[in-house]
Design a protein around this motif. Structure first.
Motif, PDB file in Angstrom:
ATOM      1  N   ILE A   1       0.844  -1.203   0.000  1.00  0.00           N
ATOM      2  CA  ILE A   1       0.000   0.000   0.000  1.00  0.00           C
ATOM      3  C   ILE A   1       0.879   1.252   0.000  1.00  0.00           C
ATOM      4  CG2 ILE A   1      -0.374   0.203   2.525  1.00  0.00           C
ATOM      5  CD1 ILE A   1      -3.020   0.754  -0.150  1.00  0.00           C
TER       6      ILE A   1
ATOM      7  N   ILE B   1       0.746   4.060  -2.995  1.00  0.00           N
ATOM      8  CA  ILE B   1       0.514   5.494  -2.796  1.00  0.00           C
ATOM      9  C   ILE B   1       1.706   6.317  -3.285  1.00  0.00           C
ATOM     10  CG2 ILE B   1       0.013   7.283  -1.089  1.00  0.00           C
ATOM     11  CD1 ILE B   1      -1.462   5.207   0.519  1.00  0.00           C
TER      12      ILE B   1
ATOM     13  N   LEU C   1      -5.193  10.035  -0.818  1.00  0.00           N
ATOM     14  CA  LEU C   1      -4.863   8.715  -0.270  1.00  0.00           C
ATOM     15  C   LEU C   1      -4.027   8.829   0.997  1.00  0.00           C
ATOM     16  CD1 LEU C   1      -4.143   6.660  -3.528  1.00  0.00           C
ATOM     17  CD2 LEU C   1      -6.071   6.401  -1.963  1.00  0.00           C
TER      18      LEU C   1
ATOM     19  N   VAL D   1      -4.049  11.318   3.116  1.00  0.00           N
ATOM     20  CA  VAL D   1      -4.944  11.759   4.203  1.00  0.00           C
ATOM     21  C   VAL D   1      -5.802  10.589   4.692  1.00  0.00           C
ATOM     22  CG1 VAL D   1      -6.918  13.214   4.767  1.00  0.00           C
ATOM     23  CG2 VAL D   1      -4.982  14.184   3.529  1.00  0.00           C
ATOM     24  N   LEU D   2      -6.355   9.818   3.739  1.00  0.00           N
ATOM     25  CA  LEU D   2      -7.177   8.655   4.098  1.00  0.00           C
ATOM     26  C   LEU D   2      -6.387   7.642   4.914  1.00  0.00           C
ATOM     27  CD1 LEU D   2      -9.326   7.394   1.093  1.00  0.00           C
ATOM     28  CD2 LEU D   2     -10.101   8.060   3.365  1.00  0.00           C
ATOM     29  N   LEU D   3      -5.103   7.506   4.575  1.00  0.00           N
ATOM     30  CA  LEU D   3      -4.266   6.543   5.257  1.00  0.00           C
ATOM     31  C   LEU D   3      -3.970   6.971   6.692  1.00  0.00           C
ATOM     32  CD1 LEU D   3      -2.566   3.944   4.921  1.00  0.00           C
ATOM     33  CD2 LEU D   3      -0.674   5.401   4.258  1.00  0.00           C
ATOM     34  N   PHE D   4      -3.746   8.278   6.878  1.00  0.00           N
ATOM     35  CA  PHE D   4      -3.290   8.705   8.196  1.00  0.00           C
ATOM     36  C   PHE D   4      -4.381   9.226   9.114  1.00  0.00           C
ATOM     37  CE2 PHE D   4       0.608   8.698   5.676  1.00  0.00           C
ATOM     38  CZ  PHE D   4       1.188   7.650   6.363  1.00  0.00           C
ATOM     39  N   LEU D   5      -5.589   9.347   8.605  1.00  0.00           N
ATOM     40  CA  LEU D   5      -6.684   9.807   9.454  1.00  0.00           C
ATOM     41  C   LEU D   5      -6.945   8.859  10.632  1.00  0.00           C
ATOM     42  CD1 LEU D   5      -7.985  12.439   9.237  1.00  0.00           C
ATOM     43  CD2 LEU D   5      -9.902  11.422   8.025  1.00  0.00           C
ATOM     44  N   PRO D   6      -7.021   7.543  10.381  1.00  0.00           N
ATOM     45  CA  PRO D   6      -7.263   6.632  11.517  1.00  0.00           C
ATOM     46  C   PRO D   6      -6.114   6.641  12.529  1.00  0.00           C
ATOM     47  CG  PRO D   6      -7.685   5.509   9.447  1.00  0.00           C
ATOM     48  CD  PRO D   6      -7.010   6.797   9.109  1.00  0.00           C
TER      49      PRO D   6
ATOM     50  N   TRP E   1      -4.841   9.105  13.742  1.00  0.00           N
ATOM     51  CA  TRP E   1      -5.137  10.168  14.698  1.00  0.00           C
ATOM     52  C   TRP E   1      -6.406   9.922  15.480  1.00  0.00           C
ATOM     53  CZ3 TRP E   1      -1.588  13.400  16.203  1.00  0.00           C
ATOM     54  CH2 TRP E   1      -0.506  13.630  15.351  1.00  0.00           C
ATOM     55  N   THR E   2      -6.911   8.673  15.468  1.00  0.00           N
ATOM     56  CA  THR E   2      -8.084   8.428  16.304  1.00  0.00           C
ATOM     57  C   THR E   2      -7.740   7.358  17.332  1.00  0.00           C
ATOM     58  OG1 THR E   2      -9.000   6.692  14.949  1.00  0.00           O
ATOM     59  CG2 THR E   2      -9.637   8.921  14.376  1.00  0.00           C
TER      60      THR E   2
ATOM     61  N   LEU F   1      -0.355   1.234  10.867  1.00  0.00           N
ATOM     62  CA  LEU F   1      -0.050   2.542  10.285  1.00  0.00           C
ATOM     63  C   LEU F   1       1.308   3.080  10.734  1.00  0.00           C
ATOM     64  CD1 LEU F   1      -3.586   4.111  10.526  1.00  0.00           C
ATOM     65  CD2 LEU F   1      -2.477   3.125   8.544  1.00  0.00           C
TER      66      LEU F   1
ATOM     67  N   THR G   1       3.385   1.659   8.083  1.00  0.00           N
ATOM     68  CA  THR G   1       3.129   2.183   6.743  1.00  0.00           C
ATOM     69  C   THR G   1       3.780   3.555   6.546  1.00  0.00           C
ATOM     70  OG1 THR G   1       0.964   1.168   7.081  1.00  0.00           O
ATOM     71  CG2 THR G   1       1.311   2.318   5.011  1.00  0.00           C
TER      72      THR G   1
ATOM     73  N   TYR H   1      -5.473  -4.652  -4.375  1.00  0.00           N
ATOM     74  CA  TYR H   1      -4.979  -4.687  -3.005  1.00  0.00           C
ATOM     75  C   TYR H   1      -5.274  -3.378  -2.279  1.00  0.00           C
ATOM     76  CZ  TYR H   1      -2.005  -5.014   1.036  1.00  0.00           C
ATOM     77  OH  TYR H   1      -1.561  -5.024   2.323  1.00  0.00           O
TER      78      TYR H   1
ATOM     79  N   PHE I   1      -8.055  -0.275   1.967  1.00  0.00           N
ATOM     80  CA  PHE I   1      -8.830   0.848   2.494  1.00  0.00           C
ATOM     81  C   PHE I   1     -10.204   0.410   2.994  1.00  0.00           C
ATOM     82  CE2 PHE I   1      -5.655   3.535   0.374  1.00  0.00           C
ATOM     83  CZ  PHE I   1      -5.391   4.379   1.440  1.00  0.00           C
TER      84      PHE I   1
ATOM     85  N   LEU J   1      -9.593  -1.015   6.331  1.00  0.00           N
ATOM     86  CA  LEU J   1      -9.235   0.031   7.295  1.00  0.00           C
ATOM     87  C   LEU J   1     -10.472   0.787   7.772  1.00  0.00           C
ATOM     88  CD1 LEU J   1      -6.786   1.434   8.624  1.00  0.00           C
ATOM     89  CD2 LEU J   1      -6.663   2.950   6.658  1.00  0.00           C
ATOM     90  N   TYR J   2     -11.386   1.041   6.833  1.00  0.00           N
ATOM     91  CA  TYR J   2     -12.531   1.888   7.185  1.00  0.00           C
ATOM     92  C   TYR J   2     -13.800   1.138   7.549  1.00  0.00           C
ATOM     93  CZ  TYR J   2     -10.084   6.203   6.482  1.00  0.00           C
ATOM     94  OH  TYR J   2      -9.216   7.243   6.638  1.00  0.00           O
TER      95      TYR J   2
ATOM     96  N   SER K   1      -4.837  16.507  19.880  1.00  0.00           N
ATOM     97  CA  SER K   1      -5.385  15.226  19.430  1.00  0.00           C
ATOM     98  C   SER K   1      -4.760  14.054  20.196  1.00  0.00           C
ATOM     99  CB  SER K   1      -5.151  15.093  17.926  1.00  0.00           C
ATOM    100  OG  SER K   1      -5.604  13.867  17.459  1.00  0.00           O
TER     101      SER K   1
ATOM    102  N   ASP L   1      -6.865  11.637  23.045  1.00  0.00           N
ATOM    103  CA  ASP L   1      -6.997  10.190  22.883  1.00  0.00           C
ATOM    104  C   ASP L   1      -6.216   9.392  23.918  1.00  0.00           C
ATOM    105  OD1 ASP L   1      -8.653  10.375  20.710  1.00  0.00           O
ATOM    106  OD2 ASP L   1      -7.058  10.210  19.225  1.00  0.00           O
TER     107      ASP L   1
ATOM    108  N   SER M   1     -10.951  14.070  17.380  1.00  0.00           N
ATOM    109  CA  SER M   1      -9.501  14.002  17.217  1.00  0.00           C
ATOM    110  C   SER M   1      -9.083  14.037  15.760  1.00  0.00           C
ATOM    111  CB  SER M   1      -8.889  12.810  17.957  1.00  0.00           C
ATOM    112  OG  SER M   1      -9.663  11.674  17.769  1.00  0.00           O
TER     113      SER M   1
END
Lengths: 287, 269
Positions: free
Chosen positions: A86, A90, A101, A103-108, A110-111, A164, A167, B20, B25, B28-29, B205, B209, B251
């Motif tokens: 992955i 990217i 991509l 941003v999508l990868l690193f958003l989780p 930060w949660t 992550l 990654t 892949y 993704f 992940l989501y 953030s 958390d 966050s």
């Protein structure tokens, strides 16, 4: 010149004093307490090796440490295998698509990992998504109980939460690889496997190592994931340490266990630090 | 000719890679989307089947005084911890622009809170403050734990910004008679301001958390993650998915704004 020195001291002082007072001093105290003795009457100053002896004499404790290290190593390997493709994908994109991509990868990232561990309960539990889906299409008529509370689920939870951290450094090190190198190799007839093994892998090795150290470090000190998902058979070393403080009242033994865990991590950093500077580990191999 | 022949296996690899990436993704989501869906499920059992759309779990989470106070605690603590850690980190990063003895050792000291396993990072403060006779609470022990945790990350975000800063501008100002504090206030700080604000947002953030260090030194107070944890352990409360969504949104939105600011400051320098 003298004023420059004074300015430097003033800049360094607040941060260094903070770290000495609230990190180094408490760490030193932890080591001291690991030689104290705890009883039902409390923890008293002493100089005894009995906490360490208790740890090394009881195979249950040493096996738990070995199991935790094994989980750490396997989780790290799984994360590397999942992350590499992955990160590569990217790094080959460009423009807004790459930005989206990333941003999508690193958003989780930060949660909260507590939340990202909790999510598995309503997915894999009795009333969870998987069981309800399987029952509604008639494959099973009783909810599967083994989906949760076993060692396998601990791997799933740990990989989900910590991949992550692998990654990111791999992605950053792939970004630094000159794409012309790969083009040249392709023109000269190199096969994909050759490109991976002989160009990408050597060039991105520092990134893999940085990520590996980070994932291993986080995994061996895991508490939340095994506690929520592991059940009795999925317990790890962090749960044993926590139990000395949260349920039992054995601070001195807990201190000895903490020293053992911190020692393992420190040893790993000393050994790997010869290949990667530790600051590079945490800045994701950027510097 | 040879390039054309070689292109064929690569095309297969490219297709595989796209498949892949999509799978990655989705995996992940999907859990996060599931939780979002469940937060609107009109059923007092956390799970499926989906019995209809409701927002009552959000209302009941926000209407619960215990939850609300945990939420406010986390927000206020996050702000204070972010300001303190960013200030300390900024001073350290300023110092790191110069050369001094033991720089490597000082750097290792700054990074120590990340290297120490999280659970140990909580326990050392529990026993240290315990023996100093300090009662664990939000604004004493937990604040210290959070600043410890956030400080190295704040330093690692700020340091590259300050390091890449062109010092000839400062030298010019000094030659023209500006004092050190004036150079900082009128030249250095305005240029790094977006990075400083971004660092504060990232720090917030991280603090918002934080769980593993906090749980050992929280005493009877509650932060959002601790409250969330207690509710999972005691009973699988139906408000949990709604709380999870709120924690995720807060966050990640803070971090997103931080990213945007960071991007802006990179383009400028």
């Amino acid at each position: 010149m003298k004023r420059g020195r004074l300015a430097l001291a003033l800049l360094l002082a607040p941060g260094l004093l903070w770290l000495m007072a609230f990190v180094m001093l408490p760490l030193g105290f932890l080591v001291v307490m690991s030689f104290w003795s705890s009883s039902i009457f409390g923890t008293v100053p002493d100089f005894t090796l009995s906490n360490y002896r208790r740890f090394f004499d009881n195979p249950l404790y040493t096996e738990l440490l070995l199991k935790t290290l094994r989980i750490g190593i396997i989780t790290t390997l799984i994360s590397a295998v999942i992350s590499y493709p992955i990160a590569y994908f990217i790094s080959r994109q460009s423009g807004w698509r790459k930005f989206a991509l990333v941003v999508l990868l690193f958003l989780p990232f930060w949660t909260s990992y507590v939340v990202r561990t909790f999510v598995w309960l309503p997915i894999l539990g009795r009333n969870g998504a998987i069981n309800q889906a399987l029952m509604s299409i008639g494959i099973i008529d009783q909810p599967l109980e083994w989906l949760l509370y076993n060692e396998g689920i601990v791997y799933l939870g740990l990989v989900y939460v910590y991949t992550l951290f692998m990654t990111l450094p791999i992605y950053l090190s792939l970004e630094k690889v000159d794409p012309r190198l790969i083009e040249a190799a392709v023109d000269l007839g190199a096969r994909p496997l050759d490109i991976f093994l002989r160009i990408l892998l050597p060039l991105t090795w520092p990134g893999i190592l940085s990520g590996g150290i980070m994932v291993f470090l986080l995994t061996v000190s895991a508490y939340v994931t095994p506690q929520l998902l592991g059940g009795p058979s999925g317990i790890m070393f962090g749960n044993l340490i926590a139990a000395q403080y949260l349920t039992g009242n054995n601070w001195a033994f807990g201190a000895a266990l903490s020293v053992v865990l911190a020692g393992v991590v420190l040893l790993l950093l000393l050994v790997t630090g010869r290949w990667v500077g530790i600051q590079q580990v945490f800045s994701g191999g950027r510097s | 000719m040879s390039a054309g022949l070689a292109a064929r296996p690569y095309r297969a690899y490219k297709v595989l890679l796209v498949i892949y990436a999509v799978t990655f993704f989705v995996a992940l989501y999907a859990p996060l989307v599931t939780i979002a869906v469940l937060s609107f499920n009109d059923s007092s059992i956390t799970g499926f089947p989906f019995r209809g759309f409701t927002t009552r779990w959000y209302a009941s989470a926000l209407g619960n005084p215990q939850l609300l106070s945990a939420f406010l605690n986390s927000v206020l603590l996050g702000i204070v911890a972010a300001v303190m850690a960013t200030t300390l980190a900024l001073l350290l990063a300023m110092a790191f622009r110069r050369d001094f003895r033991m720089k490597g050792a000082v750097l290792n000291l700054i990074l120590a809170p990340i290297v120490v396993p999280g659970i140990v990072g909580g326990i050392i403060l529990l026993i240290f403050f315990g023996y100093l006779g300090m009662r664990p609470s939000l604004w004493s022990t937990v604040l210290v734990a959070h600043v410890n945790w956030v400080l190295p990350f704040a330093f690692l975000t700020l340091y590259p910004r300050l390091h890449g800063f062109d010092s000839s501008v400062e030298e010019a100002a000094m030659d023209l008679g500006a004092r050190r504090h004036q150079v900082f206030a009128y030249i250095v700080f305005p240029m790094i301001r977006p990075a400083v604000i971004a660092t504060m947002l990232f720090s917030f953030s991280l603090s918002f958390d934080e769980f593993i260090r906090t749980i050992f030194v929280i005493g009877f107070d509650r932060t959002m993650p601790i409250q969330f944890w207690t509710m999972i352990i005691e009973e699988l409360a139906p408000e949990l998915p709604a709380m999870a969504v709120m924690i995720i949104v807060i966050s990640s939105v803070t971090a997103l704004i931080g990213f945007a600011l960071m991007g802006k400051s990179t383009r400028r320098s």
